[in-house]
Design an enzyme around this catalytic site. Structure first.
Site, PDB file in Angstrom:
ATOM      1  CG  PHE A 103      -1.895   1.190   1.126  1.00 15.79           C
ATOM      2  CD1 PHE A 103      -3.035   1.105   0.334  1.00 15.79           C
ATOM      3  CD2 PHE A 103      -1.634   2.384   1.782  1.00 15.79           C
ATOM      4  CE1 PHE A 103      -3.899   2.192   0.212  1.00 15.79           C
ATOM      5  CE2 PHE A 103      -2.492   3.473   1.657  1.00 15.79           C
ATOM      6  CZ  PHE A 103      -3.630   3.368   0.870  1.00 15.79           C
ATOM      7  CG  ASP A 138       5.618   3.462   1.860  1.00 12.73           C
ATOM      8  OD1 ASP A 138       5.632   4.040   2.968  1.00 12.73           O
ATOM      9  OD2 ASP A 138       4.610   3.410   1.137  1.00 12.73           O
ATOM     10  CE  LYS A 189      -0.184   5.271   7.905  1.00 12.12           C
ATOM     11  NZ  LYS A 189      -1.595   5.463   8.185  1.00 12.12           N
TER      12      LYS A 189
END
Ligand code: PLP
Length: 396
Positions: free
Chosen positions: A136, A221, A250
């Site tokens: 993702f 990532d 995040k």
């Protein structure tokens, strides 16, 4: 005023299936709803509030900066932005940083940098990026195209050209997918949305060797795994390998919208003036807060407790596994933990919420736990009690 949930349905795009609770306040690992009911938070806004809700030092830094300077654009220098970049590079493999506003934007920057670097070095036609099945990387058009999940692509075709998906943890699959058009490999060190999937020992270092052999950039990532989540500041530190490019978001702002793409000098040289830009990326407001967050999250004493508490949590989950046949596997690192069930997990998320605990389910059957890193063993014990009750109810 009408009920918030009704107005939300009337006025906000229905892109989320929201759980029926309106939160009004948070502190540490706890949240409170409109009626004053308390909840134990084992999700941290999806791996975002790693320092817990309403962290006093972050709040103070943010308030002071809001009263001093919020935004001037990247046409000028600002102190908080440059200080944050200096700290991020001091604490990582990277030499250069590009600030964005989210994980998807950080990944967009990484994808653009990989393409541009390859074009500058090798000329046209070398722009394909190999990514993993069940990965993702975000919801913008390029990052959803990079994401190895059909459900994320559906309805948005034609996708951005040039992404090839291979099995996570298979070096052979990557080797077989490399062509003279490939410029990079992009991978999450631990797949998050894909179900908390860990890399096999040696996989990531060998992937780096393969990339070096074919002159490909390696992109990690770390949007979900970064910022202390797995017990080191960045998850790749536990793998003995560094990438050419890493993305963060995040928990970097503990709730403020910030993303960052970090790169080696060699890779970053392709980003020349005008090559990429964002109005809001790296404002003094968010970078001042993120600087405070980074200072707190990079403390070795805090990172050590993440590994300890993660170990305790996993041990308690394995005890549950011995009592509940629907638990197939417990896996994770630090405080990024998944519980694979033999059945879909959404009902259990709802049942936990009714009992005052917030957890998440990803990839249909994986209960995912991403608590603030300041969670304590009593809170872990309380969640285990709740899970025990919920699993008893749902066992066939
Ligand atoms: N990359 C990873 C590994 C993620 O887990 C996410 C979000 O869940 C993203 C990228 C996208 O981040 P954002 O939602 O901030 O765009």
């Amino acid at each position: 005023m009408e009920d918030i949930q009704t107005i939300c349905q009337q006025t906000i795009c229905s892109t989320y299936a929201r759980l029926p609770v309106v939160f009004v306040r948070g502190e540490g690992c706890r949240l409170w709803d409109e009626a004053g009911r308390e909840y134990l938070d084992f999700l941290a806004g999806i791996a975002v509030c790693n320092l817990g809700h309403s962290h006093p030092e972050v709040a103070e830094t943010l308030c002071a900066q809001a009263k001093t300077l919020v935004h001037v654009s990247n046409l000028f220098f600002t102190q908080p932005q440059v200080k944050l970049a200096a700290e991020l590079t001091r604490l990582s493999f990277a030499d250069k940083v590009f600030f964005a506003n989210s994980g998807a934007e950080a990944n967009e920057a990484a994808i653009k940098l990989a393409r541009k670097y390859s074009k500058d070095r090798h000329g046209d036609g070398r722009f394909h990026i190999i990514t993993m099945r069940d990965s993702f990387h975000g919801r913008t058009l390029a990052t959803l195209s990079a994401t190895g999940q059909e459900k994320v692509h559906k309805g948005f075709e034609p996708l951005v050209e040039g992404f090839t998906f291979v099995e996570f943890n298979s070096l052979e699959a990557v080797a077989a997918a490399i062509t003279d058009k490939t410029c990079a490999v992009m991978v999450e060190p631990i797949q998050g949305e894909g179900g908390v999937n860990l890399p096999k020992p040696g996989y990531l270092p060998e992937l780096k060797a393969l990339c070096q052999k074919h002159d490909l950039l390696l992109i990690f990532d770390e949007v979900q795994t970064g910022m202390g989540r797995t017990g080191t500041l960045f998850a790749h530190e536990q793998e003995g390998v560094t990438p050419d490019i890493m993305t963060l978001a995040k928990a970097l702002g503990n709730g403020l919208p910030i993303g960052a793409m970090l790169a080696t000098d060699e890779a970053a040289q392709a980003f020349t003036a005008g090559a990429h830009a964002t109005t809001f990326g790296g404002t003094p407001l968010v970078t001042a807060a993120a600087g405070q967050v980074l200072q707190l999250l990079s403390q070795p004493s805090l990172l050590a407790t993440v590994q300890e508490k993660g170990g305790y949590f996993m041990q308690r989950l394995r005890e549950l596994q011995s009592r509940h046949a629907i638990i197939q596997e417990v896996r994770g690192r630090g405080l990024m933990i998944g519980l694979e069930l033999t059945v879909p997990g959404t009902k259990m998320v709802e049942a936990c919420l009714r009992r005052g605990a917030i957890i998440n389910c990803t990839h249909d059957t994986v209960l995912r736990f991403l608590p603030p890193l300041i969670v304590d063993n009593d809170q872990i014990d309380r969640l285990i009690e709740i899970l025990d009750e919920v699993l008893k109810e749902d066992s066939p």
